[in-house]
Design an enzyme around this catalytic site. Structure first.
Site, PDB file in Angstrom:
ATOM      1  N   GLY A 163       0.828  -1.198   0.000  1.00  0.00           N
ATOM      2  CA  GLY A 163       0.000   0.000   0.000  1.00  0.00           C
ATOM      3  C   GLY A 163       0.862   1.247   0.000  1.00  0.00           C
ATOM      4  O   GLY A 163       2.049   1.216   0.336  1.00  0.00           O
ATOM      5  N   CYS A 164       0.262   2.369  -0.382  1.00  0.00           N
ATOM      6  CA  CYS A 164       1.004   3.629  -0.483  1.00  0.00           C
ATOM      7  C   CYS A 164       1.454   4.125   0.887  1.00  0.00           C
ATOM      8  O   CYS A 164       2.631   4.439   1.095  1.00  0.00           O
ATOM      9  CB  CYS A 164       0.163   4.670  -1.193  1.00  0.00           C
ATOM     10  SG  CYS A 164      -1.524   4.821  -0.554  1.00  0.00           S
ATOM     11  N   TYR A 165       0.514   4.218   1.819  1.00  0.00           N
ATOM     12  CA  TYR A 165       0.863   4.609   3.178  1.00  0.00           C
ATOM     13  C   TYR A 165       1.921   3.657   3.748  1.00  0.00           C
ATOM     14  O   TYR A 165       2.872   4.081   4.399  1.00  0.00           O
ATOM     15  CB  TYR A 165      -0.384   4.544   4.080  1.00  0.00           C
ATOM     16  CG  TYR A 165      -1.309   5.735   4.056  1.00  0.00           C
ATOM     17  CD1 TYR A 165      -0.847   7.021   4.329  1.00  0.00           C
ATOM     18  CD2 TYR A 165      -2.667   5.560   3.819  1.00  0.00           C
ATOM     19  CE1 TYR A 165      -1.711   8.103   4.346  1.00  0.00           C
ATOM     20  CE2 TYR A 165      -3.557   6.641   3.839  1.00  0.00           C
ATOM     21  CZ  TYR A 165      -3.069   7.908   4.101  1.00  0.00           C
ATOM     22  OH  TYR A 165      -3.932   8.974   4.127  1.00  0.00           O
TER      23      TYR A 165
END
EC number: 2.7.2.8
Length: 919
Positions: free
Chosen positions: A732-734
């Site tokens: 995921g980006c986070y």
């Protein structure tokens, strides 16, 4: 040229660094005989135009002397000049990238060979140039099984290009004083490989050697294209590697050379350049390695098939043009040498040798003297009474006999009692092969060698310690206990070689030679040995004695003092340790590429922001071939932003996907679907892909917690694991940004008692997706900051799982479109300074092209639209017990699409950063 990445061995043990090859002494001179001094064709050229001017030849040898010793140059030059025909020196395959990027280096290397009277046959391709021209002409490229489909238009473009590139190379060689001749037809005869599948692609059926030989006879280096003709004159396209191989089969040269930008082959696990490959010994194990795939696997098979058809004296070298001379004229080489080699046999009883008389002759060979046969008889009688292990090839070109340590003696060091190698054994690399087996089977070994032995440097390279007494040197490896070393030294200082008793054949033969010399009246039996009566070894070498000084008997144990020049690194095997770097997981560069033909890609779920970002990256990629895009909402519409081919959105069902997987229509599937949606598609691929070779990359969170999938964060997950994976869960980006911000400090952080990193994350509204909601409503976000999922966010669990540490993650969404900013509070278990923490991050991410460590806190406005991660801040509290780190990332790029492409590159065998814009 298809990538040539492959490896020599995949052993669990890591041997010492060793050198690859030592040539025997060759008495042939390198000077050019005068025209009036006629020699047989085997010894010299019969045509005056080929003989280089002596002054020019001497000048070239003088230049080579900067990288090699005079003896090495003379020996290799004599070997290369000894072939029955000058066309049997070397076939050199030159890829299109070499012609574009390294033309000067290539021509300089060819000039040196030419002026030494060596005439390589050049076979060139022009693949990258052809790709560019076809794209500019609007010709849509098609590949089947890695082979370019060549229709009439493609053939026309290719033919014109190849003639132009051929002429460019001939003219460039001419500027270096090299007479070169364009050989563009009349050599390669071919039939159609498969008209229905590949159109104008040829399968070579005959090689006409006469144009090649005629060029050389007239004093020209032949420069060939890889175009062939049918009997009726139809031009056909042939892969340049294939063409070079067929020319080599026809001419049977000593060397087949593939010039490569990578400069050699690199092991997929150790990341080391592979020095030598012994196919007879290592091929089967090599082909079982997970990283040997795509172009690597194909190329290994092709090279083995080629060498199986050539004499055993032939070899394949893979080298950068800058280092071609070092590969050809030094023992250490510079690229990767591939030989058929020889499988080794072992024996633990005399009966296992089979032919005892042959064994006796092997032990005596080149060492005949008074009583030599009787000495060998006594040696074998003694050998029959004690444990031993012998290593040898079928023809006994090399023989090593080791006495294991006797359990009753308390000695733990094995003794190499005999080591004899013929000239052919050195040329075939069997000596190194034997020693590899010794290192594998005996963790501690000692042996002695005469100080006048020309192989002394070779033995120094294999030893960890040495000492000398009189005319002998004692070597050992694996002896690390100080007391054990001291006892070994003391015994050798007192007794010399005699410490091994009568089981040391060299000692017995030395005494026999001494006695023979005394009978001839040269000296008394107890006097010094004159050089001409030193017991000759059956092997000799061109090794250099750089700075070697004889040691006295009082010299204590020490590491070898001989060193190769810094410009010439010692040969290493594939399992040697990795190069020095502070990054434990360094990036994969071009050297790890194993594929250069397109991969067919299907994108399932192309409507979202991430899907569109990925389409843009695939459009830039030199090899990714997007074939299918699926979106229920956009089905039937034309795909915009992709220029390689016209694509219409489809609405693919899991059953459609299964059928496509059965037919092998797709090499890589990318799932860009919402969480919880992609499983039916993955199951369909699993069911339809009978080969297990189709790659799936999932951008959702569905498989990030599944241990059967590989988590694809290349900067923190072993790149070798990703490159061997077929199922990759994209982070995921986070989660990506948070892990980059925390991972380097993990071992310095507090654990337990409520101490854990706290991540305050803020994302632009593109992270909320395209489906309307308050989190992506610009009016709602204006002058606002919206927190959500304040506990138990799925990224919190993902981050904690990958780091193996509890974390707190508090996400927010802001008014900007793309980009994430993390402020991370990390508790420290000991006081630290900001500059020390920054250095830890710089060391951990050294060489990473998509991670930038900065001093100040990074800003979102500077990361939006860029493909990496920035980490900085490193503000330490006045107490010294906590640090605040800031991280920024573009959630659509490195947080999703760019990272997906990075993983695809690794798993499909391309360069890790291919198609990714780098600053």
């Amino acid at each position: 040229m298809q990538s040539l990445l492959r490896s020599a061995a995949a052993r669990a043990a890591v041997p010492r660094l060793t050198r690859r090859r030592i040539l025997p002494s060759i008495t042939a001179t390198v000077s050019t005989p005068s025209p009036s001094h006629q020699l047989p064709r085997q010894a010299r050229r019969s045509y005056a135009t080929i003989e280089p001017h002596q002054s020019t030849r001497s000048a070239v040898i003088s230049v080579l002397g900067q990288i090699s010793s005079k003896r090495e140059i003379q020996q290799y030059l004599a070997q290369f000049s000894s072939v029955s025909s000058p066309a049997q020196f070397a076939v050199i395959k030159v890829g299109g990238a070499i012609l574009t990027e390294h033309l000067d280096s290539l021509c300089a290397a060819m000039s040196q060979l030419y002026h030494m009277g060596l005439y390589p046959i050049i076979v060139h391709g022009a693949g990258p140039q052809l790709n560019k021209l076809l794209a500019e002409a609007g010709v849509q490229e098609e590949y089947e099984e890695g082979i370019r489909v060549t229709d009439e238009k493609t053939l026309g473009v290719a033919r014109k290009l190849f003639l132009e590139e051929n002429l460019k190379l001939v003219e460039a060689l001419g500027k270096k004083g090299v007479q070169a001749w364009p050989v563009t037809s009349g050599v390669l005869e071919a039939g159609y490989l498969d008209w229905d599948k590949w159109k104008y692609v040829g399968k070579i059926t005959h090689v006409n050697k006469r144009p090649i030989e005629s060029s050389i006879e007239q004093g020209f280096i032949p420069v060939m294209t890889s175009m062939a003709e049918t009997k009726s004159g139809q031009v056909l396209n042939v892969n340049a590697d294939v063409a070079a191989g067929e020319v080599a089969r026809a001419l049977e040269p000593l060397k087949v050379i593939y010039l490569s930008e990578k400069g050699g082959l690199f092991h997929g696990v150790t990341k080391e350049k592979i020095s030598a490959i012994n196919l007879d010994e290592e091929y089967e194990g090599l082909m079982k390695e997970a990283w040997v795939k795509y172009g690597t696997r194909l190329k290994i098979k092709e090279i083995k098939q080629l060498l199986d058809d050539l004499p055993r004296s032939s070899s394949v070298a893979i080298i950068h043009p800058d280092h071609l001379q070092r590969e050809l004229f030094t023992d250490t080489g510079a690229g990767t040498l591939i030989r058929r080699g020889n499988k080794l046999r072992t024996a633990t009883t005399l009966e296992e040798f089979g032919d005892i008389e042959k064994l006796k002759q092997v032990l005596i060979r080149d060492r005949e003297g008074l009583d030599a046969e009787a000495v060998v008889d006594r040696y074998l009688q003694s050998l029959a009474q004690r444990p031993f292990r012998a290593y040898f090839d079928d023809n006994m070109e090399a023989l090593g006999i080791v006495l294991p340590p006797a359990s009753s003696s308390g000695n733990s060091i094995a003794h190499l009692a005999t080591f004899t190698v013929t000239k052919a054994g050195w040329l075939s690399n069997i000596a190194d092969n034997v020693f590899q087996h010794l290192e594998r089977d005996y963790p501690k070994l000692m042996w002695t060698v005469s100080r006048t032995d020309e192989n002394l440097t070779w033995f120094f390279d294999r030893a960890e310690g040495s000492a000398s007494k009189g005319g002998d040197v004692l070597f050992w490896y694996g002896v690390e206990n100080v007391t054990e070393v001291k006892e070994l030294m003391e015994e050798f200082t007192v007794n010399g070689r005699r410490m091994f008793g009568d089981i040391n054949l060299e000692s017995q033969l030395r005494r026999a030679a001494d006695y023979a010399a005394s009978i001839r009246g040269n000296r008394s039996p107890n006097g010094p040995v004159s050089p001409q009566h030193q017991q000759a070894r059956t092997y000799s070498t061109s090794a250099r004695f750089n700075g070697f000084a004889p040691r006295s008997s009082s010299v204590g144990p020490q590491k070898r003092t001989t060193r190769l020049p810094t410009a010439v690194s010692a040969r290493t095997y594939a399992t040697a340790s990795q190069p020095q770097t502070t990054n434990p997981n360094p990036p994969y560069g071009i050297k790890h590429k194993s594929r250069d033909w397109p991969a067919k890609v299907a994108l399932i779920g192309a409507r979202g922001y991430t899907g569109q970002a990925l389409i843009d990256l695939l459009n830039r990629h030199p090899h990714m071939d997007l074939r299918h895009v699926s979106s229920r909402e956009l089905a039937g519409k034309k795909l915009a932003g992709y220029d390689k081919r016209q694509i219409t959105y489809e609405n693919l069902t899991p059953d459609d996907v299964r059928k496509m997987a059965e037919k092998g229509e797709v090499d890589c599937w990318v799932m860009a679907l919402p969480n919880g949606v992609c499983k039916p598609y993955v199951d369909a691929i699993d069911e339809g892909d009978s080969t297990g070779e189709q790659l799936v990359v999932d951008l959702s969170a569905d498989y990030r917690f599944d241990d059967s999938w590989t988590y694809g964060l290349p900067e923190l997950v072993d790149r070798g694991k990703i490159s061997n994976a077929k199922r990759i869960s994209n982070p995921g980006c986070y989660a990506t940004a948070a892990q980059v911000g925390i991972a380097p400090l993990l071992k310095y952080t507090q654990e337990g008692n409520g101490a854990y990193p706290v991540i305050f994350g803020v994302s632009g509204y593109s992270g909320a997706g395209t489906k309307p909601s308050p989190k992506n409503d610009v009016e709602n976000l204006k002058n606002n900051l919206i927190p959500y999922s304040l506990t138990d966010h799925i990224h919190e669990r993902e981050i904690g799982r990958q780091l193996g540490r509890s974390v707190a993650f508090i996400p927010h969404v802001a008014v900007w479109f793309q980009g994430i900013h993390h402020t991370i509070n990390i508790p420290l278990k000991e006081q630290m300074k900001s500059r020390d923490i920054r250095q830890i991050y710089q060391d951990r991410f050294a060489g990473e092209k998509l991670v930038k460590v900065v001093g100040e806190s990074p800003l979102v406005k500077n990361i939006a639209g860029r493909h990496g991660v920035e980490v900085g801040g490193f503000a330490v509290h006045s107490s010294g017990d906590r640090v605040v780190v800031n991280v920024t990332i573009d959630n659509l790029l490195k947080g999703a699409a760019t990272q997906c492409l990075q993983n695809m590159n690794l798993a499909l065998g391309y360069g890790e950063y291919d198609g990714i814009p780098l600053e």
